[in-house]
Design a protein around this motif. Structure first.
Motif, mmCIF file in Angstrom:
data_model
loop_
_atom_site.group_PDB
_atom_site.id
_atom_site.type_symbol
_atom_site.label_atom_id
_atom_site.label_comp_id
_atom_site.label_asym_id
_atom_site.label_seq_id
_atom_site.Cartn_x
_atom_site.Cartn_y
_atom_site.Cartn_z
ATOM 1 N N VAL A 221 -0.393 29.645 73.455
ATOM 2 C CA VAL A 221 -0.515 30.164 72.159
ATOM 3 C C VAL A 221 -0.998 29.313 71.208
ATOM 4 O O VAL A 221 -0.004 28.479 70.860
ATOM 5 C CB VAL A 221 0.752 31.095 71.546
ATOM 6 C CG1 VAL A 221 0.126 31.845 70.423
ATOM 7 C CG2 VAL A 221 1.033 32.292 72.672
ATOM 8 N N ILE A 222 -2.129 29.271 70.729
ATOM 9 C CA ILE A 222 -2.509 28.238 69.721
ATOM 10 C C ILE A 222 -3.050 28.973 68.195
ATOM 11 O O ILE A 222 -3.292 30.130 68.289
ATOM 12 C CB ILE A 222 -3.913 27.483 69.969
ATOM 13 C CG1 ILE A 222 -5.018 28.441 70.221
ATOM 14 C CG2 ILE A 222 -3.579 26.838 71.517
ATOM 15 C CD1 ILE A 222 -6.210 27.597 70.404
ATOM 16 N N SER A 223 -2.770 28.135 67.298
ATOM 17 C CA SER A 223 -2.747 28.763 65.776
ATOM 18 C C SER A 223 -3.195 27.499 64.950
ATOM 19 O O SER A 223 -2.384 26.584 64.959
ATOM 20 C CB SER A 223 -1.772 29.424 65.227
ATOM 21 O OG SER A 223 -1.742 29.834 63.945
ATOM 22 N N LYS A 224 -4.301 27.602 64.030
ATOM 23 C CA LYS A 224 -4.820 26.559 63.303
ATOM 24 C C LYS A 224 -5.017 25.257 64.128
ATOM 25 O O LYS A 224 -4.722 24.257 63.684
ATOM 26 C CB LYS A 224 -3.761 26.441 62.163
ATOM 27 C CG LYS A 224 -3.832 27.812 61.214
ATOM 28 C CD LYS A 224 -2.656 27.428 60.076
ATOM 29 C CE LYS A 224 -2.688 28.610 59.166
ATOM 30 N NZ LYS A 224 -1.695 28.486 57.962
ATOM 31 N N GLY A 225 -5.451 25.383 65.335
ATOM 32 C CA GLY A 225 -5.835 24.367 65.943
ATOM 33 C C GLY A 225 -4.675 23.520 66.769
ATOM 34 O O GLY A 225 -4.978 22.534 67.359
ATOM 35 N N ARG A 226 -3.690 23.859 66.621
ATOM 36 C CA ARG A 226 -2.355 23.556 67.559
ATOM 37 C C ARG A 226 -1.749 24.485 68.358
ATOM 38 O O ARG A 226 -1.750 25.724 68.124
ATOM 39 C CB ARG A 226 -1.249 23.039 66.240
ATOM 40 C CG ARG A 226 -2.110 21.906 65.278
ATOM 41 C CD ARG A 226 -0.910 21.329 64.364
ATOM 42 N NE ARG A 226 -1.201 20.425 63.357
ATOM 43 C CZ ARG A 226 -0.595 19.975 62.508
ATOM 44 N NH1 ARG A 226 0.785 20.279 62.527
ATOM 45 N NH2 ARG A 226 -1.015 19.068 61.796
ATOM 46 N N VAL A 227 -1.213 23.992 69.346
ATOM 47 C CA VAL A 227 -0.419 24.698 70.326
ATOM 48 C C VAL A 227 0.983 25.206 69.506
ATOM 49 O O VAL A 227 1.836 24.389 69.023
ATOM 50 C CB VAL A 227 0.143 24.045 71.537
ATOM 51 C CG1 VAL A 227 1.009 24.986 72.412
ATOM 52 C CG2 VAL A 227 -1.333 23.674 72.389
ATOM 53 N N VAL A 228 1.242 26.206 69.368
ATOM 54 C CA VAL A 228 2.299 26.797 68.689
ATOM 55 C C VAL A 228 3.858 27.069 69.851
ATOM 56 O O VAL A 228 4.813 27.262 69.551
ATOM 57 C CB VAL A 228 2.368 27.732 67.608
ATOM 58 C CG1 VAL A 228 1.408 27.362 66.669
ATOM 59 C CG2 VAL A 228 1.801 29.261 68.395
ATOM 60 N N ARG A 229 3.287 27.700 70.891
ATOM 61 C CA ARG A 229 4.092 27.896 72.235
ATOM 62 C C ARG A 229 3.478 27.737 73.360
ATOM 63 O O ARG A 229 2.371 28.434 73.488
ATOM 64 C CB ARG A 229 4.696 29.246 71.666
ATOM 65 C CG ARG A 229 5.980 29.710 72.347
ATOM 66 C CD ARG A 229 7.130 28.881 71.766
ATOM 67 N NE ARG A 229 8.508 29.106 72.705
ATOM 68 C CZ ARG A 229 9.548 28.640 72.362
ATOM 69 N NH1 ARG A 229 9.735 28.298 71.053
ATOM 70 N NH2 ARG A 229 10.630 28.971 73.122
ATOM 71 N N GLU A 230 4.025 27.642 74.475
ATOM 72 C CA GLU A 230 3.489 27.860 75.821
ATOM 73 C C GLU A 230 4.818 28.273 76.661
ATOM 74 O O GLU A 230 5.675 27.765 76.401
ATOM 75 C CB GLU A 230 2.582 26.609 76.252
ATOM 76 C CG GLU A 230 3.518 25.357 76.334
ATOM 77 C CD GLU A 230 2.456 24.496 77.172
ATOM 78 O OE1 GLU A 230 2.263 24.580 78.353
ATOM 79 O OE2 GLU A 230 2.290 23.382 76.661
ATOM 80 N N GLY A 231 4.355 28.897 77.552
ATOM 81 C CA GLY A 231 5.395 29.410 78.700
ATOM 82 C C GLY A 231 4.872 30.818 79.433
ATOM 83 O O GLY A 231 3.749 31.032 79.446
ATOM 84 N N THR A 232 5.967 30.960 80.451
ATOM 85 C CA THR A 232 5.713 32.107 81.169
ATOM 86 C C THR A 232 5.495 33.291 80.173
ATOM 87 O O THR A 232 5.970 33.298 79.008
ATOM 88 C CB THR A 232 6.457 32.490 82.060
ATOM 89 O OG1 THR A 232 7.972 32.938 81.372
ATOM 90 C CG2 THR A 232 6.839 31.150 82.953
ATOM 91 N N PRO A 233 4.909 34.410 80.562
ATOM 92 C CA PRO A 233 4.801 35.806 79.810
ATOM 93 C C PRO A 233 6.258 36.110 79.294
ATOM 94 O O PRO A 233 6.417 36.408 77.980
ATOM 95 C CB PRO A 233 4.157 36.705 80.474
ATOM 96 C CG PRO A 233 3.344 35.935 81.417
ATOM 97 C CD PRO A 233 4.110 34.724 81.859
#
Length: 325
Positions: A221-233
């Motif tokens: 998940v990215i927002s404003k050009g940055r990764v805000v979270r990543e992981g499995t669903p």
């Protein structure tokens, strides 16, 4: 679309998408600033690994398209490093190993489906067979139709076939199921999974969060050009439900909705309760131990009613993680 596209790559188990799998694409500390001063990407770093489906999610303007264009070699970063198969994405040798299906993709209206497939296959030294592409995209019986005579969903399926024409190791799919009916959408999902199972890497951008939830091994998940979270669903949904990360990865939180006389202050003291709020007279509770929470609530409030217990939805998590936008 019930056949798996032939591929010379040996099938690998789903576990190939684990962190130990080799990196296929990397963006390292990428900044992309346009001439008008707009900063599309701001120190963004991400990695795609062999044999996984990654969904790249974000609100409009978050930088998704810019990140994809960088990996496709269609743009260069202002700063940072982009590597595809360990090399420059603009090299011909790199591009021959990638396939692309863009939402804005177009094809000449007066060419037949088989002519489009033949033309795209001719661009690659070791393409997939025409027959396998027709089967993978569910185009049987449409080979002699002009592209301009196809429905919107049929055109999408042709563009999907063309993205696979070079038998790529990395596939970019931008909104691949727009315009497809339910049956065709599920059939394309099966084909996307077959790519992953054959050791290919798929980067998926979609506004259908159900699609990301169903397909992705990992969500970024990215927002404003940055990764805000990543992981499995599951990890993304838990993080969103817990207020963008109040619960550690792997904890299966639940959403409890009910009408209760218990105060928020009282509820927050219960083991497992991470947050609580009210909405139109109902109390909404996020708990990592929902069974224990409910037992204590029922013991303390005999009048509790209108009870619902749900797993967090990806849509709710997405909104929670990007709410600042």
């Amino acid at each position: 679309m019930n056949q798996v596209m032939e591929t010379p790559t040996q099938a690998v188990p789903h576990s190939a998408a684990r962190p130990s799998a080799p990196a296929v694409a990397t963006l390292t500390n990428i900044t992309k600033r346009y001439a008008n001063g707009v900063v599309a990407l701001d120190g963004l770093s991400l990695e795609l690994r062999r044999g996984e489906i990654v969904a790249l999610l974000g609100p409009n303007g978050a930088g998704k398209s810019t990140a994809v264009r960088l990996m496709m070699g269609l743009s260069a970063p202002t700063s940072g490093d982009v590597r595809i198969f360990g090399a420059d994405p603009q090299l011909t040798s790199t591009r021959l190993r990638t396939g692309v299906m863009l939402q804005v993709g177009r094809a000449p209206e007066m060419l037949k489906v088989r002519e489009h497939i033949a033309m795209f296959r001719s661009y690659y030294p070791a393409p997939a067979s025409a027959a396998s592409l027709v089967k993978a995209a569910g185009l049987e019986g449409l080979e002699d139709r002009l592209f301009g005579q196809l429905s919107g969903g049929q055109k999408q399926r042709v563009l999907f076939a063309l993205a696979l024409a070079g038998n790529p190791d990395l596939v970019f799919l931008d909104e691949p199921t727009v315009g497809l009916d339910i049956e065709a959408r599920r059939a394309m999902w099966a084909q996307i999974r077959s790519l992953r199972d054959a050791g290919k890497t798929v980067l998926l951008t979609t506004h259908y969060l159900e699609e990301a939830d169903a397909l992705a091994d990992r969500i970024i998940v990215i927002s404003k050009g940055r990764v805000v979270r990543e992981g499995t669903p599951a990890e993304i949904k838990n993080a969103g439900a817990a207020g963008a990360g109040a619960v550690s990865s792997g904890v299966a939180v639940k959403i409890i909705r009910c009408v209760t006389t218990l105060s928020a202050e009282h509820l927050l003291k219960m083991p497992g309760v991470n947050s609580t709020m009210t909405d139109e007279g109902r109390t909404i509770i996020i708990s990592s131990t929902p069974e224990s929470t409910l037992r204590e609530m029922l013991a303390l409030d005999q009048s509790l009613h209108s009870l619902e217990v749900q797993s967090p939805a990806l849509e709710d998590a997405f909104l929670a993680l990007t709410r600042n936008d």
